[in-house]
Design an enzyme around this catalytic site. Structure first.
Site, short mmCIF file in Angstrom:
data_model
loop_
_atom_site.label_atom_id
_atom_site.label_comp_id
_atom_site.label_asym_id
_atom_site.label_seq_id
_atom_site.Cartn_x
_atom_site.Cartn_y
_atom_site.Cartn_z
N VAL A 1 84.17 102.59 64.42
CA VAL A 1 84.72 103.94 64.28
C VAL A 1 84.01 104.91 65.22
CG1 VAL A 1 85.25 105.80 62.70
CG2 VAL A 1 85.26 103.46 61.88
N LEU B 1 81.81 110.11 57.03
CA LEU B 1 82.82 109.07 56.92
C LEU B 1 82.47 108.11 55.80
CD1 LEU B 1 83.20 110.22 59.85
CD2 LEU B 1 84.10 107.98 60.46
N SER C 1 84.53 105.46 52.57
CA SER C 1 85.29 104.21 52.47
C SER C 1 86.17 104.25 51.23
CB SER C 1 84.33 103.02 52.38
OG SER C 1 85.02 101.85 51.99
N SER C 2 87.29 103.55 51.28
CA SER C 2 88.20 103.51 50.15
C SER C 2 87.62 102.77 48.96
CB SER C 2 89.52 102.85 50.55
OG SER C 2 89.31 101.51 50.96
N CYS C 3 86.52 102.02 49.16
CA CYS C 3 85.93 101.27 48.04
C CYS C 3 85.24 102.18 47.03
CB CYS C 3 84.95 100.22 48.56
SG CYS C 3 83.44 100.91 49.23
N TYR D 1 77.54 99.25 47.91
CA TYR D 1 78.03 100.01 49.07
C TYR D 1 78.85 101.21 48.61
CZ TYR D 1 80.66 100.98 53.38
OH TYR D 1 81.24 101.58 54.47
N LYS E 1 78.32 105.33 49.23
CA LYS E 1 79.31 106.22 49.83
C LYS E 1 79.68 107.37 48.90
CE LYS E 1 79.81 104.51 53.90
NZ LYS E 1 79.46 105.31 55.09
N PRO F 1 88.42 106.60 54.77
CA PRO F 1 89.42 105.74 55.40
C PRO F 1 89.77 104.53 54.54
CG PRO F 1 87.28 105.31 56.35
CD PRO F 1 87.10 106.48 55.41
N THR F 2 90.97 104.05 54.72
CA THR F 2 91.35 102.77 54.15
C THR F 2 90.73 101.66 54.99
OG1 THR F 2 93.25 101.52 53.34
CG2 THR F 2 93.49 102.59 55.49
N HIS G 1 85.03 91.85 58.13
CA HIS G 1 86.11 92.17 57.21
C HIS G 1 87.29 91.24 57.46
CE1 HIS G 1 83.90 96.09 56.94
NE2 HIS G 1 84.24 95.92 55.68
#
Length: 322
Positions: free
Chosen positions: A12, A106, A108-110, A137, A141, A164-165, A180
């Site tokens: 990114v 930034l 994460s969607s998790c 993780y 975030k 982000p997804t 990933h």
């Protein structure tokens, strides 16, 4: 204007750097500050403090993070929570200490609960249990989002967060164990084709649904959010739900993804799904309507983006696999 981009060598970060450099070519007053990990270890508080004291950036984009797939998160949970939390704490606090008024974090969607209602809205944060395979993780975030919110509330700064997804694209990590799903499958199918293998084995049932966003779209969205007026950003967020989702709005099953990558890489063998291995969260679709209402939507379609990623992998295969 001095912009410090943390994590400029990551997938990114490098995409954001590319777009910042285009802006710089049209604005000679724009200065982009970067440091490699060897030049500045962001987990070390004193080093980060010295850096901010010396450089005095006006804007910070925090794209630096320790990232990985299910295997990496399961194998190194301590590193994932410790390193990410240290980086966030050090950068965000020192940014405030040295007068940085604007910062973009930034995430994460998790961050969302494993069984969050779909599509996942920003206000579903902290409403349920996280997915166990990447909980450390995710917690790190979430802490980053709350750091930004807390400094905004107490000190009146403008620290924003984007979630982000699942991302993919040029600069991705194609390591055989720590990558990933998209880069892992691209590498696996390519190597199977080269070796003349008759089949490719994939973790899980293939039924899990995932949303994917090309990294160039993410870079564009990041700068879009960073440059939104305070009025527009505030109109689409809340003081305690201050982050914005960034997604494509499209989802596919891992099975569909696998067959798409099989076609792109021209692998002619069979695909086997190993149901003894975990699927991860059953579904992860982001609700990006707030960002859409602010004026931004993704533009790169999945098959186009996957083809682009495979071409990049073929060109950079040697370094991308490590």
């Amino acid at each position: 204007m001095k912009i410090y981009l943390a994590g400029h060598r990551g997938m990114v970060g490098s995409a954001i750097l590319s777009q910042l450099e285009k802006l710089k070519s049209a604005d000679e007053n724009l200065q982009i500050i970067t440091r490699t990990h060897n030049e500045l270890d962001l987990t070390q508080q004193s080093l980060v403090m010295d850096f901010f004291c010396k450089e005095q950036p006006d804007v910070v984009i925090l794209a630096a993070a320790k990232v990985g797939g299910i295997y990496a998160n399961n194998t190194y949970p301590a590193e994932f929570i410790y390193e990410n939390m240290m980086v966030e704490c050090n950068v965000i606090h020192q940014a405030w200490s040295f007068g940085v008024k604007k910062l973009l974090f930034l995430g994460s969607s998790c961050i969302y609960p494993r069984l969050a209602a779909q599509p996942m809205r920003e206000d579903s944060l902290l409403t349920g249990r996280l997915e166990g395979t990447n909980e450390p993780y995710a917690i790190a975030k979430i802490a980053g989002i709350k750091l930004c919110e807390s400094y905004n509330r107490q000190y009146g700064v403008d620290y924003r967060s984007v979630m982000p997804t699942n991302l993919y694209g040029p600069g991705d990590n194609f390591h055989s164990e720590n990558s990933h799903v998209v880069p892992a499958l691209i590498r696996r199918f390519h190597e199977a084709k080269v070796e003349g293998a008759s089949e490719v084995n994939i973790w899980g049932s293939g039924q899990a649904l995932r949303e994917f966003l090309h990294v160039d779209d993410m870079a564009a969205a990041s700068l879009f959010v960073l440059n939104l007026s305070s009025e527009v950003y505030s109109a689409n967020t809340q003081s305690m739900v201050s982050h914005l989702n960034v997604g494509s709005g499209k989802e596919v099953s891992i099975r569909e993804l696998a067959y798409m990558i099989k076609k792109i890489t021209n692998f002619e063998g069979q695909i086997n799904f190993d149901v003894t291995k975990p699927d991860g969260a059953p579904r992860k679709l982001m609700d990006s309507s707030r960002l859409s209402s602010a004026g931004w939507n993704a533009s790169i379609k999945l098959e186009e983006g996957l083809t682009n990623s495979y071409k990049w992998y073929l060109k950079h295969a040697r370094e991308a696999r490590h």
